[in-house]
Each structure stands twice: as C-alpha cells, then as structure tokens.
Design a protein around this motif. Structure first.
Motif, mmCIF file in Angstrom:
data_model
loop_
_atom_site.group_PDB
_atom_site.id
_atom_site.type_symbol
_atom_site.label_atom_id
_atom_site.label_comp_id
_atom_site.label_asym_id
_atom_site.label_seq_id
_atom_site.Cartn_x
_atom_site.Cartn_y
_atom_site.Cartn_z
ATOM 1 N N GLU A 419 1.209 -1.051 -0.403
ATOM 2 C CA GLU A 419 0.767 0.005 0.028
ATOM 3 C C GLU A 419 1.015 1.249 -0.409
ATOM 4 O OE1 GLU A 419 -3.475 0.277 -0.822
ATOM 5 O OE2 GLU A 419 -3.331 -2.219 -0.901
ATOM 6 N N LYS A 420 2.287 1.206 0.670
ATOM 7 C CA LYS A 420 3.099 2.181 0.756
ATOM 8 C C LYS A 420 3.634 2.580 -0.555
ATOM 9 C CE LYS A 420 3.809 2.613 5.446
ATOM 10 N NZ LYS A 420 4.464 3.829 6.791
ATOM 11 N N VAL A 421 4.008 1.261 -1.163
ATOM 12 C CA VAL A 421 4.531 1.278 -2.914
ATOM 13 C C VAL A 421 3.666 2.002 -3.620
ATOM 14 C CG1 VAL A 421 5.283 -0.263 -4.521
ATOM 15 C CG2 VAL A 421 5.698 -0.345 -2.491
ATOM 16 N N LYS A 422 2.415 1.476 -3.478
ATOM 17 C CA LYS A 422 1.172 2.286 -3.520
ATOM 18 C C LYS A 422 1.249 4.193 -4.499
ATOM 19 C CE LYS A 422 -1.708 -2.244 -5.174
ATOM 20 N NZ LYS A 422 -2.767 -2.848 -4.150
ATOM 21 N N GLY A 423 1.274 4.641 -3.303
ATOM 22 C CA GLY A 423 1.631 5.575 -2.362
ATOM 23 C C GLY A 423 1.997 6.664 -3.054
ATOM 24 N N LEU A 424 3.184 6.293 -3.745
ATOM 25 C CA LEU A 424 4.201 6.614 -4.733
ATOM 26 C C LEU A 424 4.407 7.237 -5.548
ATOM 27 C CD1 LEU A 424 7.451 3.747 -4.327
ATOM 28 C CD2 LEU A 424 6.778 6.431 -2.147
ATOM 29 N N THR A 425 4.728 9.070 -5.872
ATOM 30 C CA THR A 425 3.755 10.089 -6.845
ATOM 31 C C THR A 425 4.416 9.767 -7.468
ATOM 32 O OG1 THR A 425 3.871 11.061 -4.979
ATOM 33 C CG2 THR A 425 3.819 11.978 -7.210
ATOM 34 N N PHE A 426 3.571 9.599 -8.742
ATOM 35 C CA PHE A 426 3.641 9.391 -10.384
ATOM 36 C C PHE A 426 2.737 10.809 -10.860
ATOM 37 C CE2 PHE A 426 5.236 5.163 -9.125
ATOM 38 C CZ PHE A 426 5.725 4.776 -10.278
ATOM 39 N N THR A 427 3.468 10.992 -12.033
ATOM 40 C CA THR A 427 2.884 12.148 -12.758
ATOM 41 C C THR A 427 2.345 11.050 -13.610
ATOM 42 O OG1 THR A 427 4.743 13.968 -12.638
ATOM 43 C CG2 THR A 427 2.996 13.490 -14.584
ATOM 44 N N PHE A 428 0.995 11.119 -14.160
ATOM 45 C CA PHE A 428 0.390 9.855 -15.055
ATOM 46 C C PHE A 428 0.823 10.252 -16.763
ATOM 47 C CE2 PHE A 428 -3.023 9.138 -17.956
ATOM 48 C CZ PHE A 428 -3.592 7.401 -17.900
ATOM 49 N N GLN A 429 1.075 9.373 -17.491
ATOM 50 C CA GLN A 429 2.234 9.511 -18.787
ATOM 51 C C GLN A 429 1.054 8.497 -19.751
ATOM 52 O OE1 GLN A 429 5.760 12.021 -17.923
ATOM 53 N NE2 GLN A 429 5.933 9.781 -17.360
ATOM 54 N N LYS A 430 0.332 8.522 -20.679
ATOM 55 C CA LYS A 430 -0.130 7.118 -21.436
ATOM 56 C C LYS A 430 0.920 6.359 -22.445
ATOM 57 C CE LYS A 430 -2.636 10.778 -22.800
ATOM 58 N NZ LYS A 430 -3.591 10.867 -24.063
ATOM 59 N N GLY A 431 2.091 6.758 -22.837
ATOM 60 C CA GLY A 431 2.721 6.591 -23.140
ATOM 61 C C GLY A 431 2.528 6.298 -24.920
ATOM 62 N N LYS A 432 1.893 7.619 -25.175
ATOM 63 C CA LYS A 432 1.610 7.678 -26.269
ATOM 64 C C LYS A 432 1.287 9.070 -26.561
ATOM 65 C CE LYS A 432 -3.878 6.905 -26.100
ATOM 66 N NZ LYS A 432 -5.055 6.227 -26.609
ATOM 67 N N THR A 433 1.290 9.742 -28.255
ATOM 68 C CA THR A 433 0.812 11.087 -28.282
ATOM 69 C C THR A 433 -0.574 11.347 -28.004
ATOM 70 O OG1 THR A 433 0.496 10.960 -30.110
ATOM 71 C CG2 THR A 433 3.031 10.594 -29.692
ATOM 72 N N GLU A 434 -0.650 12.835 -27.694
ATOM 73 C CA GLU A 434 -1.028 13.538 -28.083
ATOM 74 C C GLU A 434 -1.998 13.527 -29.379
ATOM 75 O OE1 GLU A 434 -3.347 14.505 -24.740
ATOM 76 O OE2 GLU A 434 -1.395 13.903 -24.008
ATOM 77 N N TYR A 435 -1.645 12.816 -30.646
ATOM 78 C CA TYR A 435 -2.182 13.712 -31.828
ATOM 79 C C TYR A 435 -2.967 11.805 -32.028
ATOM 80 C CZ TYR A 435 0.192 17.362 -31.944
ATOM 81 O OH TYR A 435 0.638 18.783 -31.725
ATOM 82 N N GLU A 436 -2.935 11.116 -30.912
ATOM 83 C CA GLU A 436 -3.327 9.786 -31.364
ATOM 84 C C GLU A 436 -4.714 9.613 -30.622
ATOM 85 O OE1 GLU A 436 -0.677 5.903 -31.621
ATOM 86 O OE2 GLU A 436 0.371 7.686 -29.903
#
Length: 436
Positions: A419-436
């Motif tokens: 649960e503490k591992v899941k709480g580590l901060t991430f910036t959400f990134q989709k792994g694809k460009t915004e043009y798709e």
C-alpha cells in the motif's frame, strides 16, 4: 571515498564510448571540472567510477576487451583519449560478451554500409538470462547502463529486468517503460529487490530537451501562455576533431536506427513528454495547443563515396507565446552539439546518484535525478525542483519525496508494504502522443 562504483554497459555504442573516455579524461585531469554539473555527489567523484563489463551484438565488439569495443565501428564520437593508451577507469581484462539480439537490430539497419551500421555477430556464444545474471554477480556489478538502440523494447526489458532480479541498479538511457503502468510495474520489481532506477530516456547535459524545457518554462513563469512549441532535430555537421577530413557525413547509428517511423515511436512520445511536462507541473492545460517534437531528420550520404558517420546533432526550436494584454512573442533557437559526449555528463551524475541512494537506503525510481536527467521520468518536475532534489541527494539530505522511498518506510521487517508502494508519486503518462 575509495570504494569504486562498478558499472556494466549494455550496448557499446558512441554514447558508451564518449562516457568512458570522459571518465578517463577527468581521472587524468582531476583539477578540470568543466562539463561536470556535479564534481562531487555524496563524496563520490568521476574517478570513483570503474567499468567492468560490456554486452553487445556487433561482430567487431563481442569477445573483445571493453576498451577495444569502445573504438570499433560504427562508433563515430569524438576521440578524447588515445585508444592505444591504457585506461585506468576500465578494470583490467574487462571484456564484452555477446548478448541476445532480440529486437536490437531494426530490419532497415541491415541495408546500410557496414561502416555506419550494426554487423550482427554469428560466431560468439549468446549468453542466456541465467548466464547474464551470473556475470553481473561474478563481476560484482553495482549499476547497469542500458544503451540499447531506440525501439529495442524486448532487448531493453531483458537487460533491465534481469539486472534488477540480480540485485543490480539500473540507469535506463532509452525510451522504454515510459507509460505510468509500465513504470509502476518496474518500480515494484526494483523495490522488491531493493535497488534503484534512474529512467527513462537519457537527456543530454545541455541539448534539445533541456533547452526546450528551460525556454518554455521561463515563458510560463513570466505569466505567458505558450501556444506553439515545435522542436526538430537532425544529424548534420562533423564530429569534433574530424573537421579537416573533406568528406560527406551520414547520421550516427542512433539517427539511422530511427529512420523508420515505427522504430522511433516511443522516442517521439518521450520527447513530447518534455514539452507537455512543464505545463503539467504548473497545472496548465494543453488542449488546442501546438506541441510537437520531431525526434530526428536522418541524413545519409549518396552512394559512391566513403561512408562516414557524424556525431553532430542540430536542434531547431520555434515558440509562440502570448503575454500582457495579448501581446505576441516569437522565439527561434538553434543548438548544435556533439551528441554522445553531451549525454556523458548526465550519466556520470546518474551513476553516482544510484550509489548514494543505495547508501541512504532509498529504493525504486530516483524521482529527482530522473526528472533532472531523463525525458520521461516517473514524476515530471520544474527544472528548479528537479535540481533541488538532486542537490539534496548530493549532500545526502532526505526530502519529503525520498523519505517515502526509504526501506524502513516501505518495509515492516522483511514484509513489503504494498500500500505504501502504491502511494508513491507518479505523473500520469499514457505512453502515446496526444495526436492519437
């Protein structure tokens, strides 16, 4: 401190050659700190880095001494150290082993002249995953550098995951594990094996990504809105030290490898993450904005002459912004650099941050050093915030971010607190460009 940081390299290309020659240069010239962002990190200097092992698939590099592999074709980076002299930063008899090819060679790369492309080895023994782990342990490797070509997803994952399972820290210098889901999965594996990661997709010390980030960030911090940010890169010009040679130039293997659009997909995503990251960390929307980063314009010589690679890279940036009372701003910048040495200054820092983090009992992604040194870190930060995190770790000082990554925080005895591992901060990134 006298304890050496023992490093293995997967992919003995121009970047690896420039890095090792650079470490040797500073070892031989200890009073020269030009080009080093951090002459010392937690007590460690560049002279404390030792290269002990290499992996490659090129017939001119495998089953050779590591020092020989650094100068073999198709490497085309500038020569800083005479190849005939003995390197002090390479362990005696350090060799290059034949790794698995997997997707390490794009099909189109087989069509170029041998002097500027990969030549797959057909004779040497190809190591297995078990043999790879045994080598890392036998040579007491602390840190693995992943220098696989862009698009080599399977090969990168093979080197990275097996290294982590062997208890080795990883610096991921290419764009893989760039979606948040993939990054979370990799971090959990790293925490389970109590190692660190710096990733993903290495920046240069002062290259296209750094310049883009600084220019766009400075405009936004001045209250402007950036409506257009276009970054285009090309391989052009001459490797430093070869200006006297009258000859055409082809791109280095990094650019040639990305000549096929499918091969550079993740690179495109990663470079655009730099452009969008500065808006994300400031809470600014990107809807309707023009944000585009072209990874490479690949240049190849016409047939009939002597083929010769270049390690020179040119970046062109165009920005449009609006400020006070709707006033319009336009900014155009051009930056020409030696590509491989430009990344070396970043990597010597990342290596030392991994060692210091280990001694501070920090595990998982190093968020500050990753934001400072990578195009797609787990957490995007402003330039100032990333530098703050790096400065703190260089002084062995914990921050609210690194406190959350201490083994004592993530573990209760030998039990991992997921649960503490899941709480580590991430910036959400989709792994694809915004043009798709």
């Amino acid at each position: 401190m006298s304890t050496k940081i023992r490093v293995a390299i997967a992919g003995i290309g121009s970047c690896a050659s420039a890095l090792v020659q650079g470490v040797e240069f500073y070892l031989r010239n200890p009073d020269n700190t030009i080009g080093l962002m951090y002459p010392e990190i937690g007590g460690y200097k560049t002279a404390d880095i030792e290269f002990v092992l290499g992996f490659d698939i090129d017939e001119r590099k495998v089953d050779t001494f590591l020092q020989e592999a650094l100068y073999a074709q198709p490497n085309c980076n500038m020569q800083v150290i005479d190849p005939a002299s003995k390197f002090q930063c390479i362990e005696t008899n350090a060799r290059t082993f034949r790794g698995p090819t997997l997707d390490g060679i794009a099909p189109h790369m087989r069509n170029y002249h041998p002097s500027i492309t990969f030549q797959e080895d057909q004779k040497a023994h190809e190591i297995s995953a078990a043999e790879y782990k045994d080598l890392l342990k036998k040579y007491q490797v602390d840190i693995l550098l992943n220098y696989m070509p862009v698009g080599a997803e399977e090969a990168s994952k093979w080197y990275i995951t097996n290294a982590i399972e062997a208890g080795v820290h990883v610096i991921n210098c290419m764009p893989t594990f760039i979606s948040t889901d993939d990054a979370r999965t990799l971090e959990l594996l790293a925490i389970q094996h109590k190692v660190t990661i710096v990733g993903s997709d290495m920046r240069s010390s002062y290259g296209a990504s750094r310049l883009s980030e600084v220019l766009q960030g400075s405009m936004m911090d001045a209250g402007l809105v950036v409506t257009q940010h276009i970054q285009m890169n090309m391989a052009a010009g001459t490797t430093q030290g070869q200006e006297h040679i009258i000859n055409g130039r082809s791109a280095n293997t990094d650019f040639l490898n990305m000549a096929e659009k499918a091969r550079l997909y993740n690179k495109h995503v990663s470079k655009e993450n730099v452009l969008s990251g500065q808006s994300i960390v400031r809470g600014k929307g990107l809807e309707g904005m023009t944000m585009f980063a072209g990874p490479s314009l690949t240049v190849v010589q016409r047939p009939g002459g002597a083929y010769m690679g270049t390690d020179n890279k040119v970046c062109n940036i165009d920005l449009v912004a609006y400020g006070f009372a709707g006033a319009r701003y336009e900014l155009t910048a051009r930056l020409s650099v030696q590509d491989s040495p430009n990344s070396g200054g970043i990597v010597v820092d990342a290596i030392r941050f991994c060692r210091v983090a280990r001694e501070m009992d920090i595990v998982g992604y190093l968020r500050g050093p990753s934001a400072w040194s990578q195009k797609t870190p787990p957490v995007q930060m402003t330039t100032a915030d990333a530098k703050f995190e790096c400065d703190a770790m260089a002084r062995r000082v914990y921050t609210p971010i690194t406190e959350q990554q201490k083994i004592s925080h993530l573990y209760n005895g030998d039990i991992l607190l997921k649960e503490k591992v899941k709480g580590l901060t991430f910036t959400f990134q989709k792994g694809k460009t915004e043009y798709e």
